[in-house]
Design an enzyme around this catalytic site. Structure first.
Site, mmCIF file in Angstrom:
data_model
loop_
_atom_site.group_PDB
_atom_site.id
_atom_site.type_symbol
_atom_site.label_atom_id
_atom_site.label_comp_id
_atom_site.label_asym_id
_atom_site.label_seq_id
_atom_site.Cartn_x
_atom_site.Cartn_y
_atom_site.Cartn_z
ATOM 1 C CG HIS A 167 -8.439 5.822 9.140
ATOM 2 N ND1 HIS A 167 -8.236 4.709 8.347
ATOM 3 C CD2 HIS A 167 -8.734 5.349 10.378
ATOM 4 C CE1 HIS A 167 -8.388 3.616 9.066
ATOM 5 N NE2 HIS A 167 -8.691 3.977 10.312
ATOM 6 C CG LEU B 283 -8.887 0.988 -0.793
ATOM 7 C CD1 LEU B 283 -9.803 -0.143 -1.219
ATOM 8 C CD2 LEU B 283 -9.015 1.245 0.710
#
Ligand code: GRF
Length: 192
Positions: free
Chosen positions: A106, A87
């Site tokens: 993603h 992240l």
């Protein structure tokens, strides 16, 4: 005597539960092409670290994921870098060092529904709110900005009537677990 080729060393950057890491561990378990050489986490409590340890893969917990020197040191020796639920933004010096050999997965069909802050449940909420008929997973090369690198491959999933962010997330995650190992092995074959 055929020379035994050294398997491509893959480093995986994680922050969360690690189901994408687990898909890679399972897919590369007995691969002659590539092996996961290290799992590097931005968080000490990431479930992905337990998965790595169970698989006997060395782990590193970053003290400061914002420090490129520390990240580069942890990535030393890696030939292919995979962000799997990582992240943090990758510093430009790390991108420069691994350009063309650092990838991210993603949970949407980029370039839509990507960019800073677009991760986890928020992605699927935005996709459903848009009225899109399909979503999916994207693997792309990592550049200096979140989710902006060239797309390598995608796998689409249907959006079903009554889907919630959780049901869509689960369907996309299954696609991720198929797509990421396939792309990693394809790239490793080119590097080997
Ligand atoms: C996945 O949805 C991935 O696409 C995104 O973060 C999530 C990571 O899940 N980057 P996990 O930690 O691999 O289970």
């Amino acid at each position: 005597m055929t020379e035994r080729l050294e398997r491509v060393r893959v480093a995986v950057l994680v922050s969360g539960g690690g189901t994408n890491l687990q898909a890679l561990l399972d897919a590369l378990h007995d691969s002659p092409i590539a092996r996961i050489a290290r799992v590097i986490s931005s968080r000490p409590d990431a479930g992905a670290l337990q998965r790595a340890r169970r698989a006997g893969v060395p782990t590193t917990v970053l003290r400061d994921a914002g420090d490129p020197a520390e990240v580069l040191s942890a990535l030393a020796g890696a030939q292919l870098v995979v962000l799997a639920g990582y992240l943090k933004l990758v510093h430009a010096s790390v991108v420069a060092r691994f350009r063309g050999r650092i990838i991210n997965i993603h949970p949407a069909l980029l370039p839509a529904f990507g960019g800073a802050g677009m991760y986890g449940r928020r992605v699927h909420e935005a996709v459903l709110a848009s009225g899109a008929k399909e979503s999916g997973a994207t693997v792309h090369f990592v550049e200096e900005e979140f989710d902006r690198g060239a797309i390598i491959a995608q796998e689409k999933v249907r959006i079903e009537p009554g889907d919630t962010p959780d049901t869509l997330a689960a369907r996309v995650l299954e696609a991720e677990h198929r797509l990421l190992p396939r792309v990693v092995l394809e790239l490793a074959r080119r590097i080997a």
